[in-house]
Design an enzyme around this catalytic site. Structure first.
Site, PDB file in Angstrom:
ATOM      1  N   LYS A 124     -13.602 -20.483  21.858  1.00 19.30           N
ATOM      2  CA  LYS A 124     -14.961 -20.464  20.848  1.00 19.30           C
ATOM      3  C   LYS A 124     -14.472 -18.932  20.297  1.00 19.30           C
ATOM      4  O   LYS A 124     -15.520 -18.152  19.594  1.00 19.30           O
ATOM      5  CB  LYS A 124     -15.978 -20.726  21.109  1.00 19.30           C
ATOM      6  CG  LYS A 124     -16.669 -21.961  21.792  1.00 19.30           C
ATOM      7  CD  LYS A 124     -17.385 -22.471  21.498  1.00 19.30           C
ATOM      8  CE  LYS A 124     -17.468 -23.953  21.304  1.00 19.30           C
ATOM      9  NZ  LYS A 124     -18.801 -24.607  21.367  1.00 19.30           N
ATOM     10  N   LYS A 208      -9.450 -31.260  20.302  1.00 20.43           N
ATOM     11  CA  LYS A 208     -10.752 -32.403  20.215  1.00 20.43           C
ATOM     12  C   LYS A 208     -11.507 -32.629  18.799  1.00 20.43           C
ATOM     13  O   LYS A 208     -12.328 -31.264  18.933  1.00 20.43           O
ATOM     14  CB  LYS A 208     -11.345 -31.240  21.819  1.00 20.43           C
ATOM     15  CG  LYS A 208     -12.445 -30.630  21.561  1.00 20.43           C
ATOM     16  CD  LYS A 208     -13.660 -30.793  23.062  1.00 20.43           C
ATOM     17  CE  LYS A 208     -14.353 -29.751  23.001  1.00 20.43           C
ATOM     18  NZ  LYS A 208     -15.198 -30.128  22.927  1.00 20.43           N
ATOM     19  N   LYS A 211     -18.644 -30.896  17.072  1.00 18.16           N
ATOM     20  CA  LYS A 211     -19.229 -31.264  16.006  1.00 18.16           C
ATOM     21  C   LYS A 211     -19.691 -30.352  15.115  1.00 18.16           C
ATOM     22  O   LYS A 211     -19.987 -30.985  13.560  1.00 18.16           O
ATOM     23  CB  LYS A 211     -20.564 -32.421  16.309  1.00 18.16           C
ATOM     24  CG  LYS A 211     -21.653 -31.084  17.364  1.00 18.16           C
ATOM     25  CD  LYS A 211     -22.412 -31.855  18.243  1.00 18.16           C
ATOM     26  CE  LYS A 211     -22.761 -31.852  19.725  1.00 18.16           C
ATOM     27  NZ  LYS A 211     -22.768 -30.357  20.789  1.00 18.16           N
TER      28      LYS A 211
HETATM   29  N1  AQP Z   1     -14.665 -34.375  21.900  1.00 16.79           N
HETATM   30  C1  AQP Z   1     -14.719 -35.588  22.828  1.00 16.79           C
HETATM   31  N2  AQP Z   1     -14.353 -36.515  23.588  1.00 16.79           N
HETATM   32  C2  AQP Z   1     -15.119 -36.303  25.007  1.00 16.79           C
HETATM   33  N3  AQP Z   1     -16.502 -35.659  25.226  1.00 16.79           N
HETATM   34  C3  AQP Z   1     -16.980 -34.694  24.742  1.00 16.79           C
HETATM   35  N4  AQP Z   1     -17.634 -34.195  24.775  1.00 16.79           N
HETATM   36  C4  AQP Z   1     -18.177 -33.254  23.746  1.00 16.79           C
HETATM   37  N5  AQP Z   1     -16.923 -33.008  22.673  1.00 16.79           N
HETATM   38  C5  AQP Z   1     -16.118 -34.359  23.506  1.00 16.79           C
HETATM   39  C6  AQP Z   1     -18.942 -34.060  25.982  1.00 16.79           C
HETATM   40  O1  AQP Z   1     -19.805 -34.626  25.486  1.00 16.79           O
HETATM   41  C7  AQP Z   1     -21.062 -33.488  25.963  1.00 16.79           C
HETATM   42  C8  AQP Z   1     -21.679 -32.844  24.862  1.00 16.79           C
HETATM   43  O2  AQP Z   1     -20.998 -31.710  24.354  1.00 16.79           O
HETATM   44  P1  AQP Z   1     -21.716 -30.144  23.549  1.00 16.79           P
HETATM   45  O3  AQP Z   1     -22.653 -30.922  22.174  1.00 16.79           O
HETATM   46  O4  AQP Z   1     -22.362 -29.361  25.032  1.00 16.79           O
HETATM   47  O5  AQP Z   1     -20.768 -29.358  24.030  1.00 16.79           O
HETATM   48  P2  AQP Z   1     -18.825 -29.245  23.759  1.00 16.79           P
HETATM   49  O6  AQP Z   1     -18.274 -29.860  25.046  1.00 16.79           O
HETATM   50  O7  AQP Z   1     -18.636 -28.202  23.117  1.00 16.79           O
HETATM   51  O8  AQP Z   1     -19.271 -30.452  22.104  1.00 16.79           O
HETATM   52  P3  AQP Z   1     -18.982 -30.050  20.599  1.00 16.79           P
HETATM   53  O9  AQP Z   1     -19.320 -31.428  20.175  1.00 16.79           O
HETATM   54  O10 AQP Z   1     -17.014 -29.349  21.093  1.00 16.79           O
HETATM   55  O11 AQP Z   1     -20.025 -29.017  20.632  1.00 16.79           O
HETATM   56  P4  AQP Z   1     -19.397 -27.664  19.468  1.00 16.79           P
HETATM   57  O12 AQP Z   1     -18.901 -28.305  18.004  1.00 16.79           O
HETATM   58  O13 AQP Z   1     -21.017 -27.182  19.547  1.00 16.79           O
HETATM   59  O14 AQP Z   1     -18.714 -26.849  20.553  1.00 16.79           O
HETATM   60  C9  AQP Z   1     -20.283 -32.800  27.191  1.00 16.79           C
HETATM   61  O15 AQP Z   1     -20.372 -33.822  27.700  1.00 16.79           O
HETATM   62  C10 AQP Z   1     -18.852 -32.849  27.041  1.00 16.79           C
HETATM   63  O16 AQP Z   1     -17.966 -32.696  28.264  1.00 16.79           O
END
Ligand code: AQP
Length: 342
Positions: A124, A208, A211
């Protein structure tokens, strides 16, 4: 990290589960398969707390209006995905101030070196190079506070959060080592790789699915219309081999097989048999179709919930009250241990 998911018998206290999700956009298929789908399943056997973690979200600059809107819609989405506010405690993180309070204390028991090693921080801070703020760096201490505040036994997360969870365990052990048994040391519940532990980007399957990815073709949002979903799968990056099987150098196909397997419970061998002699085109459409089918009831329920804001508000207010009441037991214990006057 062990995955001790044996439910307790009726006479024992039910094991406690905590998990959270950031309201940084509409949830992706990755968030759903890797995390939220499992939250729903755990409600029957565990005492669950689920949170929309908006304090975490501001570690990346957010537009205030968009954050408010996403927080409410994320809350509605977890209910639409099956979280029942009568069975589980569903709340918004900033409504429970003990999260920030404990996070500050834990910051003082977390080492600079530990935080520096976190891959999410490295990723990040490369992605948001103009805003490498202290919150982004100490994100894992806040996550540790979220979990430890409730005496959590189990944390269902996607594989990308495993490192943060291990740090939460280290912080708990360190604190307990100094002050006695204050925190429960939590275990993770991480899906197996063929169950969608890490759903990858459709445009770059070595990354990965996220969102907040600026390329909307890279992710399937759980509110995408069926034709958009099919289009995104048709456009998914794959290799030139045109044979559906799992293997090295086939990240795109491996990812689609993982999604298909997670949603149909078919093994990779069964999927290979099903698509033997067929091209990637057929396979991509089949994956798109099972995704549409899975998401349809969630989308319908979400639309219904969003027409009743008063109900949503009642649920998140009650959720916050219940969460805060539970959190005081551990927060008071921590305050006493570190030497804060009551
Ligand atoms: N690609 C993924 N595959 C499986 N699990 C995932 N999680 C996130 N992306 C994947 C799981 O979703 C939960 C919530 O995640 P979060 O929103 O708290 O943070 P993150 O992991 O940073 O998810 P994003 O979608 O990538 O958000 P942004 O883009 O804002 O950083 C967690 O349990 C995570 O493991």
């Amino acid at each position: 990290m062990s995955e001790n998911t044996t439910p307790t018998t009726q006479t024992e206290r039910k094991k406690r589960v905590f998990s959270g999700i950031q309201p940084t956009g509409v949830f992706t298929l990755g968030n759903y398969i890797g995390a939220i789908r499992n939250w729903d399943k755990l409600q029957a056997d565990y005492d669950c707390l689920y949170s929309i973690v908006n304090l975490h979200a501001i570690t990346v600059r957010q537009d205030p209006q968009a954050l408010k809107k996403n927080t409410l819609s994320s809350y509605a989405l977890i209910l639409a995905c099956g979280i029942d506010p009568q069975k589980s405690i569903a709340f918004i993180q900033s409504h429970v101030p003990t999260h920030s309070q404990l996070a500050w204390v834990l910051n003082c028991y977390t080492q600079f070196g530990e935080l520096s090693r976190m891959t999410q921080f490295k990723d990040k801070s490369a992605k948001y190079a103009d805003n490498i703020n202290a919150g982004l760096f100490t994100y894992p201490s806040l996550m540790a506070a979220d979990i430890l505040l409730y005496g959590t036994d189990l944390v269902p997360v996607g594989a990308d959060q495993k490192q943060h969870l291990e740090l939460a365990r280290d912080i708990a052990n360190r604190f307990n080592g100094i002050y006695g048994n204050v925190f429960t040391v939590p275990d993770g519940i991480i899906p197996k790789s063929n169950e969608g532990a890490r759903v990858m980007s459709l445009q770059d399957p070595t990354k990965k699915m996220s969102k907040s990815d600026t390329n909307t073709k890279s992710f399937v949002s759980i509110l995408d219309e069926p034709n958009t979903i099919i289009k995104k799968f048709k456009g998914a990056v794959t290799d030139s081999e045109a044979s559906v099987h799992y293997g090295e150098g086939k990240d795109g196909i491996n990812n689609l097989m993982g999604i298909y397997s997670a949603l149909t419970s078919k093994t990779f061998d069964e999927i290979e048999d099903e698509f033997r002699g067929k091209g990637y085109g057929d396979f991509k459409v089949a994956v798109g179709e099972v995704v549409c089918e899975e998401l349809k009831p969630i989308q319908d329920r979400y639309k219904e919930l969003m027409t009743d804001k008063a109900y949503l508000e009642k649920c998140y207010r009650e959720g916050a009250e219940k969460a805060e009441a539970i959190s005081h037991r551990i927060m008071n214990k921590v305050n006493k241990k570190v030497g804060f006057i009551d």
